[in-house]
Motif scaffolding. Structure first.
Motif, PDB file in Angstrom:
ATOM      1  N   ALA A  36       0.872  -1.184   0.000  1.00 33.54           N
ATOM      2  CA  ALA A  36       0.000   0.000   0.000  1.00 33.54           C
ATOM      3  C   ALA A  36       0.900   1.222   0.000  1.00 33.54           C
ATOM      4  CB  ALA A  36      -0.907   0.000   1.224  1.00 33.54           C
ATOM      5  N   GLY A  37       0.349   2.317  -0.447  1.00 32.35           N
ATOM      6  CA  GLY A  37       1.109   3.571  -0.424  1.00 32.35           C
ATOM      7  C   GLY A  37       1.705   3.882  -1.778  1.00 32.35           C
ATOM      8  N   ASN A  38       2.847   4.537  -1.752  1.00 26.76           N
ATOM      9  CA  ASN A  38       3.479   5.029  -2.977  1.00 26.76           C
ATOM     10  C   ASN A  38       3.919   3.880  -3.898  1.00 26.76           C
ATOM     11  OD1 ASN A  38       5.888   5.941  -4.637  1.00 26.76           O
ATOM     12  ND2 ASN A  38       5.153   7.895  -3.838  1.00 26.76           N
ATOM     13  N   LEU A  39       3.321   3.847  -5.094  1.00 27.12           N
ATOM     14  CA  LEU A  39       3.563   2.724  -6.012  1.00 27.12           C
ATOM     15  C   LEU A  39       4.996   2.674  -6.510  1.00 27.12           C
ATOM     16  CD1 LEU A  39       2.184   0.360  -7.567  1.00 27.12           C
ATOM     17  CD2 LEU A  39       1.666   1.992  -9.379  1.00 27.12           C
ATOM     18  N   SER A  40       5.639   3.828  -6.663  1.00 28.73           N
ATOM     19  CA  SER A  40       7.032   3.805  -7.153  1.00 28.73           C
ATOM     20  C   SER A  40       7.951   3.176  -6.103  1.00 28.73           C
ATOM     21  CB  SER A  40       7.500   5.210  -7.549  1.00 28.73           C
ATOM     22  OG  SER A  40       7.655   6.065  -6.437  1.00 28.73           O
ATOM     23  N   ILE A  41       7.621   3.364  -4.833  1.00 31.35           N
ATOM     24  CA  ILE A  41       8.423   2.715  -3.784  1.00 31.35           C
ATOM     25  C   ILE A  41       8.182   1.207  -3.785  1.00 31.35           C
ATOM     26  CG2 ILE A  41       8.802   2.475  -1.285  1.00 31.35           C
ATOM     27  CD1 ILE A  41       8.140   5.396  -0.932  1.00 31.35           C
ATOM     28  N   THR A  42       6.916   0.783  -3.790  1.00 30.31           N
ATOM     29  CA  THR A  42       6.650  -0.646  -3.646  1.00 30.31           C
ATOM     30  C   THR A  42       7.129  -1.418  -4.885  1.00 30.31           C
ATOM     31  OG1 THR A  42       4.339  -0.326  -4.353  1.00 30.31           O
ATOM     32  CG2 THR A  42       4.781  -0.330  -1.999  1.00 30.31           C
TER      33      THR A  42
END
Lengths: 234, 234
Positions: A36-42
């Motif tokens: 969950a959260g920022n897609l570029s991070i995950t």
């Protein structure tokens, strides 16, 4: 584990991205993660895990989910990847005054070890699911939490728990447009010989649609049987 | 309007403060407000409204809820107070890197005018409740929103709406320790001659306790009647 697939960068930029990922599926291990959260991070976390994290010794192989000796060590490895990738992206977004975050659920088993479930925070630290609070959530948690609080105990049957999880998602889907089907689901029984279920639940899923309609109907009936407030009768 | 009374500055600093306030109760007007967010802002807003806002002309009286000519003008007045008091307190908190926020619900009637309900934001701007989305929430909204989404329509009977509001609070109370009884409630019928209900619902309120127990029981029964997922039967 149940995840939706809707990602948005504003209501005018909505996409379908898978949030439930298989990190390992081999005879000695089965590991899944949800993000969950920022897609570029995950996405960067998943890519760096696929490459492997440096071992710090040229004679040793890179560290991967495939060679971690326990679920605790897998959680440390994924946490390290989250910490590193978030730091890189937070630095890049600093000028835009954005503080990106990401969280993950990580579950599975290594060898004959116990089935484990962890919640990882943006900084890479993590907690493990325990008997007293036998579920974990990330992302848009609140709409669907009341039914989980009421219905899930540690000894709830697995099929009942899956049903409750889907009812919880039904409430969230109704109250937040940023959460949408298809849902991805994986069920890993405690028994290592048990049948692992993987399923995608689309908008035409007959079971989910029936569950949603029944739940609506029964909530209406339940409401109708509660008496009106006595102070409103005057 | 239903409000809880729990305020916290961390889990080790929990207090009971009234959040539902009567701003005017005279033959020609009845106005209530509910507050959420930073308590020092909302208290300052109420105090400044009690003193009255400057009229800008020494020959004219200060501007108050008591002399505003319409609910729209009351909302503008309260919004102006929210904007000003928040600016003062935000400035004071700047050094601590805190960005305080406050929101309010404002409802009532002036003279023979229609009953109105507004939601005011931290900046003092506001929106009015409309037929298509016939309820407004502030503060800890999400746990209790699904039942409101399902059960409230514009033509829902007032006593049913109060019941649904209390069911919604029951879910929120269970899922968030920062929300607690007593609840304060005020019900203003559309008919200006109708009976206005004011009530405090404490932990020993027989109706609320019965509603809570019945709702729990019926949710359990409703769950039990939904079939297990067919993909879990194998």
């Amino acid at each position: 584990m149940i995840a939706d697939t809707r990602t948005n960068a504003g209501v005018d930029d909505i996409s379908v991205y898978r949030k439930l990922h298989m990190l390992a599926d081999s005879p000695d291990r089965l590991v899944f993660a949800m993000s969950a959260g920022n897609l570029s991070i995950t996405q960067a976390v998943l890519a760096s895990l696929a490459e492997g994290l440096p071992s710090g010794d040229p004679d040793l192989p890179v560290r991967t989910v495939a060679n971690a000796p326990s679920m605790f060590r897998v959680a440390q490895l994924v946490g390290e990847a989250v910490h590193e990738q978030r730091a890189v992206i937070a630095k890049a977004l600093e000028e835009s005054q954005l503080a990106p975050s990401a969280s993950m659920l990580l579950g599975g088993r290594i060898g004959d070890g116990p089935l484990k479930l962890f919640r990882l925070y943006s900084e890479g630290n993590f907690i493990e699911c325990q008997k007293e609070q036998p579920f974990l959530q990330i992302g848009e948690m609140k709409y669907g939490k009341p039914i989980l609080d009421r219905a899930l105990q540690y000894d709830t049957e697995l099929s009942e728990a899956v049903k409750v999880g889907l009812i919880s998602f039904d409430s969230t889907l109704r109250s937040n447009l940023a959460v949408g089907r298809p849902l991805d689901l994986v069920v890993i029984p405690a028994d290592p010989q048990g049948h692992v279920v993987q399923r995608r639940i689309g908008v035409d899923d007959a079971y989910f649609n029936d569950l949603s309609a029944r739940w609506s109907l029964m909530l209406n009936e339940a409401r109708a049987t509660i008496p009106d407030p006595p102070f409103m009768l005057g």
